[in-house]
Write an enzyme that holds these catalytic residues in place. Structure first.
Site: not given
Lengths: 544, 456
Positions: A76, A169, A193
């Protein structure tokens, strides 16, 4: 073979059935042809191939570094990667090349993993859709699956407007794993997330206990709740990643001192000694009837297999969202204070004064969501408000934590809850509500685990069993396991929450459940074209 | 006119003497090239985390013990937020809620009169000692309308010593700070050199009529020496009294001391009331210290910090050293103060005493009157003295054995000061300063003088 699990492909590498460079090339090619998913912000082609070549050499010499050697992974874009851009999907860090690797990234590289690139997210990990980043939204691979296309009635004739979100996210990481471009990805989890997008994308999403995995190099959202998250295709793979990442890091004072023993998951056959708790408050408003039914079915599954299934109560659940928002925004306001354009990142051209430069830089660099949270957070931290909001929220957090303590002490081993309120929403629907409202709704099932823990006494909220600190753990482990497809042909997952540092038990139960439900593999045209026939899995029986 | 009671509360920032910074591994060094001692954490690169430096904690514990404080076995770290170019993270890590040490006291002495013949002991209560980060330095370049930022100092460990407002004038403040400085230097927890910014003092000053509530206070900053500290405080007290007697009011403001003009002026840079939005530092666990009672069985002093272990190993503090000097050598208390006040002077004195048969009570006169005044005249430190303790010891022996008069001794001393390498004996011979002991020879000389007088 791209659709194989990490362990399977690792075995193939070891046996010489495939070379790391070949694997890497295929993944890179697939990334290119699935570019429309917008899962990756940066694809590090050159460095990845170089890493793959080095892995090749090691395999040829018969000296692989371990199970992760040669395995393509993605990370990420809020983890620092030396030499590769780290943006957090924000204008503030566009073009920012960090000089150091996050500890978890370093660990992956040290074990020979091949870093394909950085995945897309909501800006600074604030959001539950992966739609609020500066590089655009991430598209759920399932939008293009045979299963979805067959089941759903297209609103228009264009595929373009029917696609569904990944959740967030860590949407980019979830999409990357789901679309087979990598065998594992790192996400982050503060209030769900990792688990939320895992549920929407039909992959396994593990949030380990706070303090188990180092946060050094993870650009923080909420320091006292953030945890690096693990996204994989199956529970066994998650255990492998956990084993390679967990452990004390002297650079992160919030990691526990105790040694971590990597484990292999047993194949549980007898669940009669297990006690599964079903928290009634997780029957939240807005929970789709589909998921409710699935949740119930899962509980029955355990019951019929001989486990003890009990309804439990976590009475303070309904306060957890508000509590989370106060604590989260306060820390965000603090953590974002460093972005002033002075040392790194975006700097405005405004030159009238240092202050005006700061103000302009921050206005230009941050999106609405980030700015909104900073303003809220600063409000809660004002001297006149601190007791009323921040301290109050800490106290409520302790109550929430105590709820979990009581339940686990009463003999319950694992909690079973839904992960999301419904399957993935179409993008056009999703963006009709603002980020704050959406987060309020979407995080409801996931963020309590980040805030909870056993005996959460300290207002300072994070102690760890080591010499220098009080021996109180916090931040329970939780995992999303893909369970079945919804009526629209989209993935639905269920969440298991375990006791602090009892990942082995948590994953063992999750693995058992995974085996029972036999979640179907996504059928994507693009992947069929890129894949050779070695590992074609056709999962026939499904749980729905 | 009703009498005024001035009230002074001192806040002292002492830079911790350590190899690396409070929360990162970069080096601590004075006057290094700009931005050459900056780690990723010091520059506030995103994703970096603080790691507590053990040596800094030990320094704070030592200082707390030396100041008779209670050491908090559990203390916490907080973030203090404000935006400034020399504060990269936008917040400072400090200890606002529960600092490492509280409730201590510092004893210091003052001369009642200017002859240094009567000393009185006073105490000032120590409210707390907290660990915190130092900020970087910013230089304003007005010609080019820019600010230059050097982060070398950003993150260096500080001990903030907060005193209760028990001091009432410049002289007291100077004496208290001087004693604190000596203590820190003796402990080695800080080198406390004000000129190098290792010791910074802010003074909160107010005046009121006895019996009435405290007046509005101003904060005086930018004081670079102990001498200026006294001046600044006395000026500010006077300014406030005059202002109030003329019917004016005192603003709760920050003022800088202008050493050239000898007065305090309002600081334009400091905004009125700041809300620092204090918040617990989430990346640092509570700091837990142990003593022998609470130390877990399987741990030794290397793994944790044991307050008792540190206490046992504290060196003699200045007050103890002075007492020992007075007891051992029979000198006056005022003398012991002066001896400790000059770096190396006490050691010089003891060295001379060893070398000579002269009684310490007499030696001290030579040290404090002759040696010290020569050093001051030439702005030299004891280490730089051209007259070594050996030479002085030899000279005093000549005097003690009555081979020279005391007047002659002073002449020899002046000659020794030239540092030409001659011994006292050589100078005596050269200048024929030897005392005549022969009775007959003396009579002859006297007779000659008398005869000479009669002829006129």
């Amino acid at each position: 073979m791209l659709r194989a699990s990490l362990r399977q492909v690792s075995a193939a590498l070891k046996e010489g059935r495939v070379a790391p460079t070949e694997l890497c090339q295929r993944c890179l090619a697939l990334i290119k042809s699935t570019k429309f998913l917008n899962a990756y912000i940066t694809v590090a082609e050159e460095t990845a191939m170089k890493q793959a070549e080095e892995s090749d050499e090691r395999y040829k010499r018969g000296q692989p570094l371990g199970i992760l050697d040669g395995i393509p992974v993605a990370v990420k874009d809020n983890f620092n990667t030396a030499g590769i851009e780290t943006t957090c999907a924000s204008n503030m860090l566009k073009g920012y090349i960090s000089p150091y690797n996050a500890t978890v990234v370093q660990k992956l590289l040290d074990q020979g993993a091949v870093l394909l690139g950085k995945t897309n997210l909501d800006e600074f990990a604030m959001g539950s859709g992966s739609t609020d980043g500066v590089f655009g939204p991430v598209r759920n691979p399932w939008s293009y699956s045979k299963q979805y296309k067959e089941k759903s009635v297209p609103k228009s004739h264009s595929e373009e407007s029917d696609w569904v979100i990944t959740g967030g996210s860590s949407g980019g990481s979830a999409a990357a794993v789901s679309s087979f471009t990598c065998f594992a990805a790192l996400g982050s989890d503060t209030g769900g997330s990792t688990r939320n997008p895992a549920a929407h994308c039909g992959v396994v999403g593990l949030k380990p206990t706070y303090g188990l995995i180092s946060r050094h190099g993870l650009i923080p959202l909420v320091n006292s709740m953030d945890v690096p998250g693990i996204l994989t295709r199956c529970v066994d793979d998650a255990a492998v990643l956990l084993g390679s990442l967990a452990g004390h890091d002297p650079k992160d004072s919030t990691t526990i001192q105790d040694d971590f023993e990597p484990f292999e998951l047993p194949n549980l056959t007898d669940v009669s000694k297990l006690s599964i708790g079903i928290p009634k408050e997780y029957h939240a408003p807005g929970l789709s009837s589909e998921i409710l039914a699935l949740w119930s079915k899962a509980a029955d599954l355990f019951k019929n297999a001989g486990a003890k299934v009990v309804e439990v109560s976590l009475p303070h659940t309904r306060y957890s969202i508000v509590c989370y928002h106060v604590l989260c925004t306060a820390e965000v306001a603090s953590n974002m204070a460093r972005f002033d354009g002075l040392e790194y990142g975006h700097r405005s051209d405004m030159k009238d004064s240092t202050e005006s430069m700061y103000a302009a830089t921050r206005r230009e660099g941050f999106n609405d969501v980030v700015r909104g949270r900073i303003l809220s957070g600063n409000y809660f931290l004002l001297k006149q408000n601190y007791e009323k909001y921040f301290v109050k929220a800490q106290k409520v957090r302790r109550l929430i934590a105590n709820d979990f303590v009581k339940v686990f002490r009463s003999g319950v081993d694992i909690l079973l809850t839904p992960t999301t309120l419904s399957d993935a929403a179409p993008y056009t629907e999703f963006i009709q509500e603002d980020n704050r409202t959406r987060s309020t709704q979407d995080d409801i099932l996931t963020q309590a685990a980040n805030m909870a823990g056993e005996q959460g006494q300290e207002l300072n909220c994070f102690p760890l069993p080591s010499h220098f600190t009080c021996p109180v753990p916090l931040g329970l482990p939780a995992i999303n396991v893909p369970t079945a497809l919804s009526e629209r042909g989209l993935p639905v997952g269920l969440q298991f929450i375990g006791r602090s540092f009892q990942e082995k038990q948590l994953l063992t139960v999750a693995k058992w459940f995974e085996k029972q439900v036999q979640f179907p593999m996504i059928q994507l045209e693009e992947v069929k074209r890129h894949d050779s026939g070695v590992f074609q899995h056709q999962k026939s029986a499904s749980f729905s | 006119l009703a009498p005024w009671a001035p009230v002074v509360g001192l806040e002292i920032h002492a830079q911790i003497s350590s190899n690396s910074k409070l929360f990162s591994g970069s080096q601590v060094q004075f006057a290094a090239p700009p931005n050459s001692l900056v780690s990723f954490f010091d520059a506030s690169l995103p994703g970096t985390l603080p790691v507590l430096n053990r040596r800094c904690v030990e320094a704070a514990v030592m200082t707390g013990l030396a100041l008779n404080c209670s050491i908090n076995k559990k203390s916490l770290f907080d973030r203090k937020h404000y935006f400034y170019a020399d504060l990269p993270a936008g917040y400072q890590i400090t200890q606002q809620r529960v600092p490492i040490a509280v409730n201590g006291c510092l004893s210091y002495s003052l001369c009642i009169d200017s002859k240094m013949s009567q000393m009185v002991t006073k105490t000032v209560r120590i409210k707390q000692i907290q660990l915190e980060q130092d900020s970087g330095k910013s230089l304003h370049d007005d010609t080019r309308s820019q600010t230059l930022v050097d982060l070398n100092r950003a993150g260096v460990g500080l001990m903030e010593v907060v005193m209760e407002p028990d001091v009432c004038c410049g002289e007291e403040a100077a004496a208290a700070v001087r004693e604190l400085q000596l203590i820190l230097q003796t402990l080695g927890s800080s080198q406390a050199v004000m000129a190098e910014g290792q010791l910074r003092v802010d003074a909160n000053v107010s005046v009121h009529h006895p019996g009435e509530p405290y007046g509005v206070r101003t904060e005086v900053k930018n004081i670079n020496s102990i001498r200026f500290l006294a001046k600044a405080i006395d000026y500010e007290i006077q300014r406030q009294i005059e202002e109030l007697e003329n019917g004016g009011t005192i603003l709760n403001e920050t003022r800088a001391f202008d050493s050239k003009l000898g007065c305090t002026v309002p600081m334009r840079d400091k905004e009125g009331k700041q809300d620092y939005r204090f918040m617990p530092e989430p990346n640092l666990p509570p700091l837990i210290l142990y003593d022998t009672k609470s130390l877990p069985a399987n741990m030794n002093h290397q793994q944790v910090i044991n307050i008792d272990w540190i206490h046992e190993r504290l060196p003699d503090l200045p007050s103890v050293k002075r007492k020992k000097l007075v007891e051992k050598y029979g000198i006056l208390p005022e003398h012991s103060f002066t001896l400790l006040n000059e770096d190396g002077l006490a050691e010089f004195f003891e060295s001379v005493v060893k070398r000579t048969q002269m009684k310490p009570k007499k030696v001290i006169g030579w040290i404090l009157n002759d040696l010290l005044s020569y050093l001051k005249q030439h702005s030299l430190t004891v280490k730089e003295s051209p007259v070594s303790s050996f030479l002085l010891g030899d000279l005093l022996n000549l005097l003690e054995k009555k081979e020279i008069s005391s007047t002659a001794a002073k002449q020899v001393f002046a000659e020794l000061w030239k540092g030409e390498g001659k011994t006292p004996l050589e100078i005596v011979k050269e200048q024929k300063l030897g005392l005549l002991q022969d009775q007959k020879e003396l009579e002859q000389i006297c007779q000659a003088v008398i005869d000479g007088q009669e002829n006129e």
